[in-house]
Design a protein around this motif. Sequence first.
Motif, mmCIF file in Angstrom:
data_model
loop_
_atom_site.group_PDB
_atom_site.id
_atom_site.type_symbol
_atom_site.label_atom_id
_atom_site.label_comp_id
_atom_site.label_asym_id
_atom_site.label_seq_id
_atom_site.Cartn_x
_atom_site.Cartn_y
_atom_site.Cartn_z
ATOM 1 N N CYS A 1 -4.889 3.970 6.487
ATOM 2 C CA CYS A 1 -6.264 4.468 6.431
ATOM 3 C C CYS A 1 -6.220 5.915 5.929
ATOM 4 O O CYS A 1 -5.646 6.769 6.594
ATOM 5 C CB CYS A 1 -6.911 4.389 7.800
ATOM 6 S SG CYS A 1 -8.656 4.852 7.791
ATOM 7 N N PRO A 2 -6.800 6.186 4.762
ATOM 8 C CA PRO A 2 -7.494 5.231 3.886
ATOM 9 C C PRO A 2 -6.495 4.385 3.093
ATOM 10 O O PRO A 2 -5.385 4.844 2.831
ATOM 11 C CB PRO A 2 -8.291 6.154 2.952
ATOM 12 C CG PRO A 2 -7.462 7.394 2.879
ATOM 13 C CD PRO A 2 -6.853 7.565 4.251
ATOM 14 N N TYR B 1 0.846 -1.189 0.000
ATOM 15 C CA TYR B 1 0.000 0.000 0.000
ATOM 16 C C TYR B 1 0.883 1.241 0.000
ATOM 17 O O TYR B 1 1.985 1.228 0.558
ATOM 18 C CB TYR B 1 -0.899 0.032 1.245
ATOM 19 C CG TYR B 1 -1.792 -1.172 1.380
ATOM 20 C CD1 TYR B 1 -3.084 -1.173 0.848
ATOM 21 C CD2 TYR B 1 -1.354 -2.313 2.044
ATOM 22 C CE1 TYR B 1 -3.900 -2.284 0.978
ATOM 23 C CE2 TYR B 1 -2.163 -3.433 2.171
ATOM 24 C CZ TYR B 1 -3.442 -3.403 1.640
ATOM 25 O OH TYR B 1 -4.258 -4.507 1.759
#
Length: 205
Positions: free
Chosen positions: A100-101, A29
């Motif tokens: 997050c996000p 991510y």
Amino acid sequence: MIEIDARRLVAVLTRLRDQSPSEVSAPLYAVEDYFWSIPVEERYDTAATPTNLTIGQLTDSSSFLSDAVAGETVISYHAVWAADILHGIAGGAVTSEMPCPPLELNLSFKDIVDVGRRVVESAIENCEMISFSVSTYWTIDLAQMYQVLDEPTGYSRREVAHLVDVLRTDPDRVDDRIEYLNAVADVLELVGHRLLGAGRPTLDW
């Protein structure tokens, strides 16, 4: 002229790829998406500090890598896009822990390293040693690379010869994994530009 043993680089990338399966296969991510980048024509001209920086996106780099991950033929610039993600890991902008996000890159560490390895393997078809006519290059300090609201002031002039020394170290025995990943990313970026015949002075075969 400085040379990098392409077979040794392949071996390093293979070892990185084959490390702990649960870690290298975890999805990645982006914590920060945008990053500062030094254009090729200025990156290897270490007589003058870079002035015309561009902004890249980690999500773009991962998107460009997706075709190669899916089995498509690799091109030289895949090594540069792989380097973008590895720099992101070293700089804390890319992680396997969901932020997050979440901003999923749809790639794993194993995917990225494997694409880089395939680019280098394609180079071996022409020559076992990859030579560079440049001996130094610019990098942006990792602490500033992902702070795109402020233009970076921290640049480092790196030695290509240092990267050759780094590759002599087994990935399982490195003391500073961040520095090691950053160096491997620099090597892939150099190789990608080298195979394109880009840069100043020229990096043609």
